[in-house]
Design a protein around this motif. Sequence first.
Motif, mmCIF file in Angstrom:
data_model
loop_
_atom_site.group_PDB
_atom_site.id
_atom_site.type_symbol
_atom_site.label_atom_id
_atom_site.label_comp_id
_atom_site.label_asym_id
_atom_site.label_seq_id
_atom_site.Cartn_x
_atom_site.Cartn_y
_atom_site.Cartn_z
ATOM 1 N N HIS A 1 -3.018 3.540 -8.021
ATOM 2 C CA HIS A 1 -2.799 3.513 -6.569
ATOM 3 C C HIS A 1 -4.103 3.222 -5.827
ATOM 4 C CE1 HIS A 1 0.323 4.099 -3.559
ATOM 5 N NE2 HIS A 1 -0.587 4.671 -2.770
ATOM 6 N N ASN A 2 -4.737 2.144 -6.231
ATOM 7 C CA ASN A 2 -6.001 1.723 -5.640
ATOM 8 C C ASN A 2 -5.824 0.294 -5.146
ATOM 9 O OD1 ASN A 2 -8.636 1.071 -4.970
ATOM 10 N ND2 ASN A 2 -9.519 2.099 -6.757
ATOM 11 N N LEU A 3 -5.653 0.125 -3.844
ATOM 12 C CA LEU A 3 -5.383 -1.193 -3.278
ATOM 13 C C LEU A 3 -6.552 -2.157 -3.431
ATOM 14 C CD1 LEU A 3 -3.458 -3.066 -1.758
ATOM 15 C CD2 LEU A 3 -4.372 -2.154 0.392
ATOM 16 N N PRO A 4 -7.803 -1.784 -3.123
ATOM 17 C CA PRO A 4 -8.909 -2.730 -3.346
ATOM 18 C C PRO A 4 -9.026 -3.174 -4.795
ATOM 19 C CG PRO A 4 -9.626 -0.947 -1.924
ATOM 20 C CD PRO A 4 -8.275 -0.560 -2.443
ATOM 21 N N TRP B 1 -2.220 -1.271 4.703
ATOM 22 C CA TRP B 1 -1.155 -2.257 4.882
ATOM 23 C C TRP B 1 -1.648 -3.447 5.703
ATOM 24 C CZ3 TRP B 1 3.058 -2.850 2.229
ATOM 25 C CH2 TRP B 1 4.044 -3.714 2.699
ATOM 26 N N GLY B 2 -2.533 -3.210 6.663
ATOM 27 C CA GLY B 2 -3.121 -4.313 7.419
ATOM 28 C C GLY B 2 -4.001 -5.189 6.548
ATOM 29 N N VAL B 3 -4.759 -4.568 5.633
ATOM 30 C CA VAL B 3 -5.585 -5.350 4.705
ATOM 31 C C VAL B 3 -4.702 -6.197 3.793
ATOM 32 C CG1 VAL B 3 -7.194 -5.166 2.776
ATOM 33 C CG2 VAL B 3 -7.502 -3.724 4.786
ATOM 34 N N ALA C 1 3.030 -5.782 -2.987
ATOM 35 C CA ALA C 1 3.642 -5.395 -1.718
ATOM 36 C C ALA C 1 4.847 -4.491 -1.935
ATOM 37 C CB ALA C 1 4.057 -6.651 -0.948
ATOM 38 N N GLY C 2 5.645 -4.762 -2.978
ATOM 39 C CA GLY C 2 6.773 -3.891 -3.270
ATOM 40 C C GLY C 2 6.350 -2.505 -3.695
#
Length: 422
Positions: A260-263, A398-400, A379-380
């Motif tokens: 769960h690490n978006l970057p 979510w904006g990133v 995204a899902g």
Amino acid sequence: MEPGRLTICRKCLTALRLPRRSSLARLTVPLAQPKTGRRSISARTHNERLRVTIATQVPRKQPVQVLESLLVAARSAHTVSLQDLNALHSRILELTNTALKPEEGKVPAEQRVLYVLEQLQALANSLIDGRDPETAGTRTTEKATSATSALLGSVNTRAYPSFISKASLLNLTSEKAEELLRHPNIFITPAILKSYVDLQTLLHQPSSLPDIFDLYARKPIPTESSTGTVTYTTPSPSKINSAIPTPTANLALSSALASHNLPLCLDIITTTFCSPAYRRATLFRRAALPLSGLAILPLGAYTLSQTFATTFQSTMSPSYATGIAFAGIMAYTIHVSTIGYVAITTSNDQMDRVTWAQGVPLWERWIREEERAAVDRLAGKWGFVAREQRGEEEGEEWGVLREFVGVRGMELDRAELMEGME
């Protein structure tokens, strides 16, 4: 007394009529069924026999002896765990040192590096699953019967050294594996990269994967000369050989999604699916067969046209009939191929939340489909699961993600494709 009849005392008959809910009622059953022909027993005799039966069938507890046996087992478990931790620590250092320091002036072989990574993964499995380290290839744990069962079940952590624990050994395994791939004399092959990603996924430490993927494309290639020296050649990061294999990239993305690490997820997508080498490899893999067919199409069409002109007709000259047949075959093949190409490149049944923006060429959509699928998968994972709640996500992350999708020529949650917006 008539033969074939039983004579039971009144108290026994009352006990038989009681519901059998207790052990006392169950114990009275065999005593309340005397054999045929025996005399009836009195209530006093019956009660005495009942007490003797209960005393012989219900053993007494011995709490002192059980406690002492548990204490002895706990002390032995601490001893075995301490020896296993030291053995695992020594084994990890020994494996990496043998791979990083081979014979003088020689480049480590691929099979040796793969063996070390596989052994590190086996040791990590023994720590996580609680198996005997002897099954993972250790040499100094012949007397140990349980590698981490005592480690996981122990509550007395003071028996272990402060620098050796389960977490520290797992971190050491991850660090040594990364040090192994960063060594200048080790050439990273697709098999070594796949084994490394498997190990880091098992350890739940995918933070180093983007740097290793970039190193895979840019790391100088070591070459051993005849004089025993090692020379290095700089590769081209845009070559097809520098592309990350698709299964390895998908596995790395799955590991980053689990953390769960978006970057980290965006970095993995950038260094794998978005790289120029990956696009070239995809073009070669997907377009090699169709382009080869188009290259030999004129020769095959002309050969067939000559056969038709000389065999299946006699009203026109062979040269004129050959030209008409050749034009017909070429026109039919090109038109059918064009329709198939448009159908393949414009298919969108596999798209969920991320679609292509208007103006992106069809050939680019075809080549970059795996990149779009990876972003769609991200995204899902990051957004709402329920379709009626999609489009309501907020927050900095979510904006990133929305900005990243827009820069890549895609759209996130196009309004006309959302639920109820047709």
